[in-house]
Design a protein around this motif. Structure first.
Motif, PDB file in Angstrom:
ATOM      1  N   SER A  80       0.797  -1.222   0.000  1.00 35.32           N
ATOM      2  CA  SER A  80       0.000   0.000   0.000  1.00 35.32           C
ATOM      3  C   SER A  80       0.833   1.277   0.000  1.00 35.32           C
ATOM      4  CB  SER A  80      -0.928   0.009   1.219  1.00 35.32           C
ATOM      5  OG  SER A  80      -0.178  -0.143   2.406  1.00 35.32           O
ATOM      6  N   SER A  88       0.935   0.061  -6.838  1.00 35.03           N
ATOM      7  CA  SER A  88       0.275   0.104  -5.533  1.00 35.03           C
ATOM      8  C   SER A  88      -1.209  -0.104  -5.775  1.00 35.03           C
ATOM      9  CB  SER A  88       0.496   1.449  -4.836  1.00 35.03           C
ATOM     10  OG  SER A  88       1.834   1.623  -4.476  1.00 35.03           O
ATOM     11  N   TRP A  90      -3.403  -1.497  -3.064  1.00 35.71           N
ATOM     12  CA  TRP A  90      -4.114  -1.605  -1.784  1.00 35.71           C
ATOM     13  C   TRP A  90      -4.939  -2.886  -1.730  1.00 35.71           C
ATOM     14  CZ3 TRP A  90      -4.466   2.515  -5.138  1.00 35.71           C
ATOM     15  CH2 TRP A  90      -3.572   3.545  -4.876  1.00 35.71           C
TER      16      TRP A  90
END
Length: 141
Positions: A80, A88, A90
């Motif tokens: 994250s 990225s 998450w």
């Protein structure tokens, strides 16, 4: 010497003292990821070549007398955290093409302290702690 389970402060101390080189230390941990990560899929974003470049630069700086609290300590960050040029998501599939344009503040600070970021580790979807919270059923504690 096996650096596998040494704390970060000790690894940095060994690097600063010249007992182990930044690249040698990094390669040790990369080898562990390559040997063991197939079963766990923990390191989901690998940045080994850029990390080796950074480790080589830190070796040059160390030779010139540079010191830092985490000098040459290899580490990963959670997926994250933004690391410039790396994905990225998450944990969300729909974000699979998102690439960070700059390092997150925490990553900038780790690098400024001499850490060598060589990958990103897995996170649950939306960074949820599914053992303590489920959006459908609520708190399970």
């Amino acid at each position: 010497m096996n650096p596998t389970f040494l704390p970060a402060w000790r690894l940095a101390e060994l690097v600063r003292g010249g007992a182990i080189g930044c690249v040698e230390l990094l390669d040790h941990f990369i080898a562990r990821v390559e040997a063991l990560d197939g079963k766990t899929n923990a390191v989901v974003v690998r940045d080994f070549e850029r990390a080796r470049e950074q480790a080589r630069e830190l070796e040059r700086l160390r030779a010139a007398g540079h010191t830092a609290p985490l000098l040459g300590v290899p580490m990963t960050v959670k997926e994250s955290f933004g690391v410039a040029g790396l994905h990225s998501t998450w944990g969300f599939e729909e974000h699979r093409n998102h690439v960070a344009h700059e390092d997150a503040l925490a990553v900038k600070r780790l690098k400024a302290a001499g850490a060598v970021i060589f990958g990103k580790t897995n996170v649950p979807v939306g960074l949820q702690d599914w053992q303590s919270y489920n959006p459908i059923y609520g708190t399970t504690n």
